[in-house]
Each structure stands twice: as structure tokens, then as C-alpha cells.
Design a protein around this motif. Structure first.
Motif, PDB file in Angstrom:
ATOM      1  N   GLN A   1      -1.093  -8.945 -23.384  1.00  0.00           N
ATOM      2  CA  GLN A   1      -0.347  -7.756 -23.748  1.00  0.00           C
ATOM      3  C   GLN A   1       0.950  -8.081 -24.497  1.00  0.00           C
ATOM      4  O   GLN A   1       1.906  -7.324 -24.453  1.00  0.00           O
ATOM      5  CB  GLN A   1      -0.036  -6.921 -22.503  1.00  0.00           C
ATOM      6  N   ALA A   2       0.963  -9.212 -25.188  1.00  0.00           N
ATOM      7  CA  ALA A   2       2.155  -9.588 -25.944  1.00  0.00           C
ATOM      8  C   ALA A   2       2.458  -8.552 -27.030  1.00  0.00           C
ATOM      9  O   ALA A   2       3.619  -8.197 -27.256  1.00  0.00           O
ATOM     10  CB  ALA A   2       1.973 -10.967 -26.560  1.00  0.00           C
ATOM     11  N   PHE A   3       1.410  -8.070 -27.690  1.00  0.00           N
ATOM     12  CA  PHE A   3       1.620  -7.078 -28.747  1.00  0.00           C
ATOM     13  C   PHE A   3       2.150  -5.782 -28.159  1.00  0.00           C
ATOM     14  O   PHE A   3       3.034  -5.134 -28.734  1.00  0.00           O
ATOM     15  CB  PHE A   3       0.307  -6.832 -29.492  1.00  0.00           C
ATOM     16  N   PHE A   4       1.630  -5.388 -26.988  1.00  0.00           N
ATOM     17  CA  PHE A   4       2.141  -4.183 -26.343  1.00  0.00           C
ATOM     18  C   PHE A   4       3.606  -4.363 -25.963  1.00  0.00           C
ATOM     19  O   PHE A   4       4.407  -3.433 -26.111  1.00  0.00           O
ATOM     20  CB  PHE A   4       1.317  -3.860 -25.098  1.00  0.00           C
ATOM     21  N   THR A   5       3.961  -5.545 -25.460  1.00  0.00           N
ATOM     22  CA  THR A   5       5.349  -5.800 -25.088  1.00  0.00           C
ATOM     23  C   THR A   5       6.265  -5.686 -26.304  1.00  0.00           C
ATOM     24  O   THR A   5       7.378  -5.150 -26.213  1.00  0.00           O
ATOM     25  CB  THR A   5       5.484  -7.197 -24.464  1.00  0.00           C
ATOM     26  N   MET A   6       5.807  -6.181 -27.445  1.00  0.00           N
ATOM     27  CA  MET A   6       6.589  -6.028 -28.669  1.00  0.00           C
ATOM     28  C   MET A   6       6.770  -4.553 -29.007  1.00  0.00           C
ATOM     29  O   MET A   6       7.861  -4.120 -29.416  1.00  0.00           O
ATOM     30  CB  MET A   6       5.913  -6.751 -29.836  1.00  0.00           C
ATOM     31  N   ALA A   7       5.723  -3.770 -28.819  1.00  0.00           N
ATOM     32  CA  ALA A   7       5.829  -2.334 -29.073  1.00  0.00           C
ATOM     33  C   ALA A   7       6.840  -1.689 -28.137  1.00  0.00           C
ATOM     34  O   ALA A   7       7.607  -0.814 -28.540  1.00  0.00           O
ATOM     35  CB  ALA A   7       4.468  -1.669 -28.915  1.00  0.00           C
TER      36      ALA A   7
END
Length: 259
Positions: A25-31
Motif C-alpha cells: 500500500q505504498a502508493f495508497f500511503t503516498m495518496a
């Protein structure tokens, strides 16, 4: 105060970072780091609590991502990308509209750990304790759903509720880390230490301990470097965390070490 804030923020980022990496969920965390920004801007302009403003914006974004991802024809990455772009764009628009507002809102993008107040430390301590307790209490459920969602669902676990809980924990950590690393640079402190730890070990307990140690070391080391070389603390913290990941990747590739 800055040193205690660095230790607390590093600890909570290391703890939640393991869940972020395991669940990819790295991309979600960036979001979430981007979506938090408009809430922080609104809170700063209106004089409201920054943590509440940032957290509220992040929670709304998390709910929006979850709702969009469940709609037929939408995938999770598309919904997350929309939340990322929309959240940051809204924050920039709100900030640019405040022509007479003199407060430097760019500090919320990159952090200002040297100016943290005692209230920031208390918030960090409370969130760190809460996140640690939740992760410990639901350890088996969270690990099960991270590695085998279908099996967890068949076993009767409420995977949707657990996923939403993790998203809310991520947002709480992001909002808490704003004074130290800002809404943008927090991503490195959450993802890089956990990513580095996973390169060294597959054991969850060891991974969690190592990720926390790397995150705390990055936060405190970055604070020291910022004072020694007169550079931005948020940037130094994030660069140190990223360097730990790069060095771990190189060492893992060259030596093939696994603990």
C-alpha cells in the motif's frame, strides 16, 4: 522536544510501515500524504486544530478510495491516483487563494520538527501508543489478511473492516508526522525503513523491530544532520531513510543475506 518527537514519529512510522509494505500500500500511503494537505491548509487558515483538519481530510480520502475501488469498472490503483491528484490540487488551490495569509504553509509540506510544541509531542505519544496497541491486539487477523485474503475471508474474518482499519491507522500516522516530516516527505519515513527491513528478513517480529529501529535512526539522524549542516530537517530525515533502503538493497543483492 524535537528529539523526543523524532523518536516517537520514527517509532510509529516504523510500526505502520510494516503493514504498508506487506499489504503493498505504498502508493495508497503516498495518496494519503497528498490528501492530508488540504485539510491542514483549511485548519491553518481557519485557526482549527491541524491534526484534526489533516486527519479529517485523510479519512474522507480513504473512504472515497474504498468506495470507488468497490465500484464495478474501477480498480484500487485508479481510485488512489484520483485521490492523490485531487487532494494535493485542492490544497494548492486553497493555499494560493489566501493572498493575505502570511503563515508559511509550505512548512506543512516538508515539516518543521525544530519548532514542535509540547502538544505535538503529546499527540505523537498518544498516536504511537494507540497504533501499537491496535497492531498488537489484531496481529493474527492483520497478518492473515495481508498474506491470504481469500483464506481469511473463508475463515470468517471481516477483511473489508480490517482493510479500512489499516487505512485509518495509516492516515493517523501521516497526520501525526506532519510537524516532523510534512505531508509529502512522511512517505519516505513510513515506507523506506519497512522496505529495508524486509530485504533483510522474512520474520515478521524481526522485520518490525528492524523497521522501527531504522525509522527512529533516520528521524534522529536526520535531525542531527539538519543541525550540523544547516539543512531542512524533513529533507534530511527522508533522505537518510531512503539511503538506508538503497544500502540494504545493495547489501542484500551482493551478499544474499537473510536473517
Amino acid at each position: 522536544m524535537p528529539w523526543l518527537e523524532a523518536i516517537l514519529v520514527g517509532t510509529v512510522c516504523g510500526l505502520i510501515g510494516v503493514q504498508v509494505v506487506l499489504r503493498r500500500q505504498a502508493f495508497f500511503t503516498m495518496a494519503m500524504t497528498h490528501a492530508t494537505f488540504p485539510g491542514v491548509v483549511i485548519a491553518a487558515v481557519t485557526g482549527l486544530n491541524l491534526y484534526l483538519g489533516g486527519a479529517a481530510a485523510g479519512v474522507l480520502a480513504a473512504l472515497a478510495v474504498t468506495a470507488l475501488a468497490r465500484r464495478r469498472g474501477h480498480d484500487h490503483s485508479t481510485a488512489t491516483a484520483v485521490a492523490l491528484a485531487a487532494g494535493f490540487a485542492l490544497g494548492v488551490a486553497l493555499m494560493s487563494a489566501q493572498n493575505g495569509f502570511t503563515k508559511d504553509l509550505t512548512a506543512y509540506l516538508t515539516g518543521s520538527i525544530l519548532t514542535v510544541a509540547p502538544s505535538d509531542v503529546w499527540v505523537a505519544a498518544g498516536v504511537t501508543a494507540a497504533v501499537a496497541l491496535v497492531l498488537a491486539a489484531l496481529h493474527k487477523e492483520l497478518v492473515y489478511t495481508a498474506f491470504d485474503r481469500d483464506g481469511a475471508r473463508a475463515a470468517g474474518y471481516r477483511t473489508g473492516a480490517l482493510d479500512l482499519l489499516v487505512l485509518l491507522l495509516i492516515e493517523a500516522v501521516v497526520a501525526t508526522a506532519v510537524p516532523a516530516a510534512g505531508t509529502i516527505l512522511t512517505l519516505a519515513l513510513v515506507v523506506a525503513p519497512a522496505g529495508a527491513a524486509r530485504l533483510w528478513t522474512g520474520r515478521l517480529g524481526t522485520m518490525t523491530a528492524l523497521a522501527t529501529a531504522i525509522a527512529v535512526g533516520s528521524a534522529t539522524g536526520g535531525l542531527y544532520l539538519s543541525r550540523a549542516f544547516d539543512v531542512a530537517a524533513g529533507g534530511a530525515i527522508s533522505l537518510l531513510a531512503a539511503a538506508c533502503f538503497v544500502l540494504s538493497a545493495l547489501a542484500r543483492r551482493n551478499r544474499g543475506v537473510t536473517w
